[in-house]
Design an enzyme around this catalytic site. Structure first.
Site, PDB file in Angstrom:
ATOM      1  N   ASP A   1       0.883  -1.158   0.000  1.00  0.00           N
ATOM      2  CA  ASP A   1       0.000   0.000   0.000  1.00  0.00           C
ATOM      3  C   ASP A   1       0.925   1.213   0.000  1.00  0.00           C
ATOM      4  O   ASP A   1       2.135   1.100   0.175  1.00  0.00           O
ATOM      5  CB  ASP A   1      -0.936  -0.037   1.225  1.00  0.00           C
ATOM      6  CG  ASP A   1      -2.160   0.850   1.006  1.00  0.00           C
ATOM      7  OD1 ASP A   1      -3.187   0.613   1.651  1.00  0.00           O
ATOM      8  OD2 ASP A   1      -2.091   1.762   0.158  1.00  0.00           O
TER       9      ASP A   1
HETATM   10  C1  GLC Z   1      -4.474   4.265  -0.045  1.00  0.00           C
HETATM   11  C2  GLC Z   1      -5.362   3.045   0.135  1.00  0.00           C
HETATM   12  C3  GLC Z   1      -5.315   2.097  -1.015  1.00  0.00           C
HETATM   13  C4  GLC Z   1      -5.136   2.903  -2.282  1.00  0.00           C
HETATM   14  C5  GLC Z   1      -3.745   3.492  -2.246  1.00  0.00           C
HETATM   15  C6  GLC Z   1      -3.477   4.403  -3.455  1.00  0.00           C
HETATM   16  O1  GLC Z   1      -3.891   4.650   1.145  1.00  0.00           O
HETATM   17  O2  GLC Z   1      -5.218   2.306   1.345  1.00  0.00           O
HETATM   18  O3  GLC Z   1      -6.550   1.359  -1.013  1.00  0.00           O
HETATM   19  O4  GLC Z   1      -5.283   2.065  -3.421  1.00  0.00           O
HETATM   20  O5  GLC Z   1      -3.498   4.209  -1.054  1.00  0.00           O
HETATM   21  O6  GLC Z   1      -4.282   5.526  -3.391  1.00  0.00           O
END
Ligand code: GLC
Length: 723
Positions: A261
Site C-alpha cells: 500500500d
Molecule cells: C491508499 C489506500 C489504497 C489505495 C492506495 C493508493 O492509502 O489504502 O486502497 O489504493 O493508497 O491511493
C-alpha cells in the site's frame, strides 16, 4: 543458351525454397524466455528502478529495452480522477468516468455474474484511461459496522466475498488490464491503520480473513495483490514473509506481483526478503519535490547488492513477477485491446448493480410500491436526497460523468405526482439537529400524501476534506452507529407529522434505527448506489423494479451487540497499538446465530414485492460430495428475483464451530407462478474447518444439517446428512 536458362531457373527455385526455409517463422519464444532475456540485459540500476514508485501512481520501466512504466489507478468502483505525478488533483483532465455502486452494494446483489459485468466496466475504463492496474477489489472482511471503508468492501462472510471478488477480478482482467486485490490482510479498521498490530488465531485467519484472497488468487487469477498498512502478528503486512511468501506465493502458488500500500514499507532488507515485489507510495513529506531514490527499495538496495549483502537474484525475482504481469497484459508487445469510456452500456451496468443491490428492509402494510395515480404529492426530505457522493470516501473517489441523486430519480419517474423537497438537516462536522430545518421539513411533510426520507451516512466530500465530517471514508472510522447530523430527531418529527413515511438510508452499513424504526412503515438500504442510484431507487419505490438485494452484513440492533464489541477489541488498545480479534471465527451472523442474539436485520435479509416458496429438498450424498436440489416458486403476482442461500450446520464437532456457515447461494429470476429447480454440489471442503491443533483442514465424520433459506434466519427447508 536454353540449357543455361533451365539451369538458372532450377537454381532460382532451389534457392527460393531454401530461402523460404531460412525465413521459417522464428519459433514463438515463451514469455518466460522473453523475461529471462530481458533480465539478462538489464543493469542493476535498471532493475532497482523498476521495484519502487517513481511518481504518485507509477513505477519505473526501462525505456531502452521497451519496458514501459507501470501505471496504476484507484479505485474499486470507478477510475479515480487524474493526479499529477506529484499528487496534485488535476482538475483539468477529462477524467469524469462511470461511477459504479460501491463494493458493498455490489455484494448486496448476491449476483456473481454482475460481479463480472462490474469488473468488465471498471477494467475497460481503466484501460481507456491508460492504466495498467486498477487498484481493486477491496475485499477486507467487514468485522465491525464502524470501519470507515466498509462501503468499499463486500461482506462479513468469506464465501460471499470470494464469489463476488472472483467475478469482479475476471471481469477487470478480461479487459486486458490487471486487478489488484486489497488489502492483504487484516485491514479491517481505519483507526491507526498505518500502525496497529493485528493479532488473530489461525482459525480466524484461515476460515475468515484469508479465503477471499485465496479465491482471488486461485479462482480469480488475480494479477496483483496489495499488502496492507497494518502489522500482522507483529510484522508489517507489506513486508511480511509469512503472508507474502509462505501463504501467498508458496502455499497458494501466486505467480503475480505483490505491491505495498502507499507508504506501507518500513525497511529495506526485510521488505526485500519478505516477498514484496514493488514499493508504492509517495513520501508525502517530501512533496512538492519527492525524491523516489530515497525509497526503501531504491538506492539503498543498490548499495546492499554492490556490497554483496543482498544477492541480485532476489531483485531478479521481483523483476520476473513484474514483467510476468506486464506480458500478461500486453504492455510490452503493445497488443492490448481498446478500452471504452462513459458508454451507455457501462451506465446500464451501473443501473443494474444498483437495482439489484438496493435492499428493502421493511415494508409494513405494503406501503411500497407507491401507486402514482393515487399519490398526489410526495415530500422528499433529507440532505442526502440531493447530495452527490462520488468524490467522497478517499482514494476510491470518482469524478462521476453524472450522478442521479434520489431526488432526481424520483422526479424522473413521478409523472403527475407533485414532488416537494426540503433538506431537513445539514452536513457539516458535528452538526446537530437544526430546529429551523426540521420545522420546514415537517411542514411540507404534513401537507403531502407520503414522505420519502433520504439520509444515513455520508462521505467526506472531496479529496481535500476527505476526513472532514466523514462518516464513510478512508483513514477514519465512524464514532458510533448513530445517525449523524441530528437525523433521529428529524425522522421522529417526520413520522409524527405524516405516518406514511419511507426511510431510505445511504451509507456503508448498519446504523442505529431504534429511535424511529417501530413507527416507520418502510425502510430501504441504498448504500452508495453509484451514478444511476437515484433512478434505481425511484424504480423500486414506484414498483417499476422489484427489489432483490440482500444484506451482505448483519445489521445489529445496537452496536454493543456486535461481536467485535462483545467478544473482540475494536479498535483495540491504541496506546499499545494492538488489536486482538478475540471474536475469532464468530464474525457477523456466525456470532448472532451461535450466541442467539437477535439482530435488527439478519445477514441475507431483503424483502421483495412478491413471495417465494421453497420445496422438494433432495440430498444425494456420494462418496465425496452431496448433491442438493430443491424448487423455488414465485407465489406472488409480480416477477422477482430470490437469492436462495444454503448453510451447513454441523453436529457436535471436535472443535467449536459457528451454528451455521454459508456454503452456496444463487439468485434466480421468476415470473409470477413460475417454479425452478435449483441444484448445488457441495464438495468435501464445504464441510471442512481449520483444526489449529493439527494445523490442517479437516472434516468431522458427523451429521450435518443442510439449511436452505431466504436469509440466515429464515430457513425454509432443511435436511440431515452424515458425512
Ligand atoms: C491508499 C489506500 C489504497 C489505495 C492506495 C493508493 O492509502 O489504502 O486502497 O489504493 O493508497 O491511493
Amino acid at each position: 543458351m536454353k540449357h543455361n536458362k533451365i539451369v538458372m531457373t532450377f537454381f532460382i527455385c532451389i534457392s527460393t525454397s531454401l530461402n523460404l526455409k531460412a525465413q521459417k517463422p522464428a519459433v514463438e519464444l515463451s514469455v518466460e524466455t522473453k523475461i529471462e532475456a530481458l533480465i539478462k540485459k538489464m543493469t542493476l540500476e535498471e532493475k532497482v528502478y523498476m521495484i519502487h514508485a517513481n511518481s504518485s501512481f507509477t513505477s519505473g520501466g526501462v525505456k531502452r529495452l521497451g519496458i514501459p512504466e507501470l501505471v496504476t489507478s484507484d479505485g474499486p468502483h470507478g477510475v479515480r480522477p487524474e493526479f499529477g505525478r506529484d499528487w496534485n488533483l488535476d482538475n483539468n483532465s477529462l477524467d469524469s468516468g462511470t461511477y459504479l455502486p460501491t463494493g458493498i452494494c455490489l455484494a448486496a446483489t448476491w449476483n456473481s455474474e454482475l460481479g463480472y459485468a462490474f469488473g468488465s466496466v471498471l477494467g475497460s475504463e481503466a484501460n481507456y484511461r491508460g492504466k495498467d492496474i486498477i487498484l481493486g477489489p477491496g475485499i477486507n472482511i467487514i468485522r465491525s459496522p464502524l470501519n470507515g471503508r466498509n462501503f468499499e468492501y463486500q461482506s462479513e462472510d468469506p464465501f460471499l466475498v470470494s464469489k463476488m471478488a472472483v467475478g469482479y477480478i475476471k471481469g477487470v482482467q478480461s479487459q486486458g488490464v490487471s486487478a489488484c486485490v486489497k488489502h492483504f490482510i487484516a485491514n479491517n479498521q481505519e483507526t491507526k491503520r498505518t500502525s496497529i498490530d493485528v493479532q488473530m488465531s489461525d482459525r480466524a485467519m484461515r476460515e475468515i480473513y484469508l479465503p477471499g484472497f485465496k479465491a482471488a488468487v486461485q479462482l480469480g487469477g488475480v494479477n496483483t495483490v496489495m499488502g496492507s498498512y497494518n502489522k500482522f502478528r507483529g510484522q508489517w503486512a507489506s513486508e511480511n514473509n509469512f503472508l507474502l511468501t509462505q501463504i501467498l506465493k508458496k502455499e497458494w502458488g501466486f505467480k503475480g506481483m505483490v505491491m505495498s500500500d502507499w507508504d506501507a514499507v518500513h525497511s529495506t532488507v526485510q521488505a526485500l526478503w519478505s516477498g514484496l515485489d514493488l514499493e508504492m507510495g509517495t513520501d508525502l513529506h517530501m512533496l512538492p519535490n519527492p525524491d523516489y531514490s530515497k525509497f526503501f527499495m531504491a538506492d539503498s538496495v543498490l548499495k546492499l547488492v554492490k556490497a554483496g549483502k543482498i544477492p541480485e537474484y532476489i531483485i531478479d525475482e521481483k523483476i520476473r513477477r513484474k514483467l510476468y504481469i506486464m506480458f500478461k497484459t500486453n504492455m510490452i508487445d503493445g497488443k492490448r485491446i481498446k478500452g471504452q469510456y462513459n458508454t451507455p452500456a457501462h451506465q446500464k451496468t451501473a443501473l443494474q448493480v444498483a437495482s439489484e443491490g438496493i435492499v428493502l428492509l421493511k415494508n409494513r402494510d405494503k406501503i411500497l410500491p407507491i401507486n402514482k395515480t393515487e399519490t398526489r404529492k410526495i415530500a422528499v426530505i433529507g440532505y442526502n436526497a440531493d447530495r452527490k457522493q462520488s468524490m467522497g470516501g478517499g482514494s476510491s473517489q470518482v469524478r462521476a460523468f453524472y450522478e442521479i441523486t434520489a431526488l432526481q430519480g424520483i422526479r424522473n419517474i413521478a409523472g403527475k405526482t407533485e414532488i416537494v423537497y426540503a433538506p431537513g438537516y445539514e452536513i457539516k462536522r458535528d452538526a446537530k439537529a437544526n430546529p429551523e430545518l426540521i420545522k420546514n421539513a415537517v411542514s411540507i411533510a404534513a401537507a403531502a400524501d407520503m414522505v420519502i426520507y433520504v439520509g444515513g451516512s455520508t462521505h467526506g466530500y472531496d479529496y481535500s476534506v476527505w476526513s472532514d465530517n466523514a462518516y464513510d471514508a478512508e483513514d477514519t472510522d465512524k464514532p458510533d452507529m448513530n445517525l449523524p447530523f441530528g437525523q433521529d430527531e428529524l425522522i421522529m418529527a417526520l413520522v409524527k407529522a405524516n405516518p406514511k413515511l419511507v426511510v431510505v438510508l445511504m451509507g456503508g452499513g448498519a446504523l442505529d434505527m431504534n429511535k424511529w424504526l417501530d413507527e416507520t412503515p418502510a425502510v430501504i438500504q441504498s448504500w452508495y448506489p453509484g451514478m444511476e442510484g437515484g433512478n434505481a431507487l425511484a424504480k423500486i419505490l414506484f414498483g417499476e423494479l422489484n427489489p432483490s438485494g440482500k444484506l451482505p452484513v448483519t445489521f445489529p440492533n445496537k452496536l454493543a451487540d456486535h461481536p467485535s464489541q462483545q467478544m473482540g477489541e475494536y479498535p483495540g488498545n491504541l496506546d499499545k497499538l494492538t488489536v486482538h480479534y478475540y471474536d475469532d471465527i464468530y464474525v457477523g451472523y456466525r456470532y448472532y446465530d451461535t450466541y442467539n442474539v437477535q439482530p435488527q436485520f439478519a445477514f441475507g435479509h431483503g424483502l421483495s414485492y412478491t413471495t417465494f416458496e421453497y420445496g422438494n429438498l433432495k440430498l444425494i450424498p456420494t462418496t465425496d460430495k452431496v448433491i442438493v436440489s430443491f424448487t423455488i416458486k414465485n407465489t406472488g403476482d409480480k416477477a422477482g428475483a430470490e437469492v436462495a442461500q444454503l448453510y451447513i450446520k454441523p453436529g457436535t464437532s471436535l472443535l467449536p464451530r459457528p451454528e451455521k456457515e454459508l456454503k452456496e447461494f444463487t439468485k434466480i429470476f421468476l415470473q409470477p407462478g413460475e417454479s425452478k429447480t435449483v441444484s448445488f454440489t457441495l464438495n468435501k471442503d464445504a464441510f471442512m474447518y481449520y483444526n489449529d491443533v493439527l494445523h490442517a483442514w479437516v472434516m468431522d465424520k458427523i451429521n450435518y444439517d443442510i439449511l436452505v433459506g431466504s436469509t440466515s434466519r429464515d430457513i425454509r427447508i432443511s435436511g440431515k446428512i452424515k458425512m
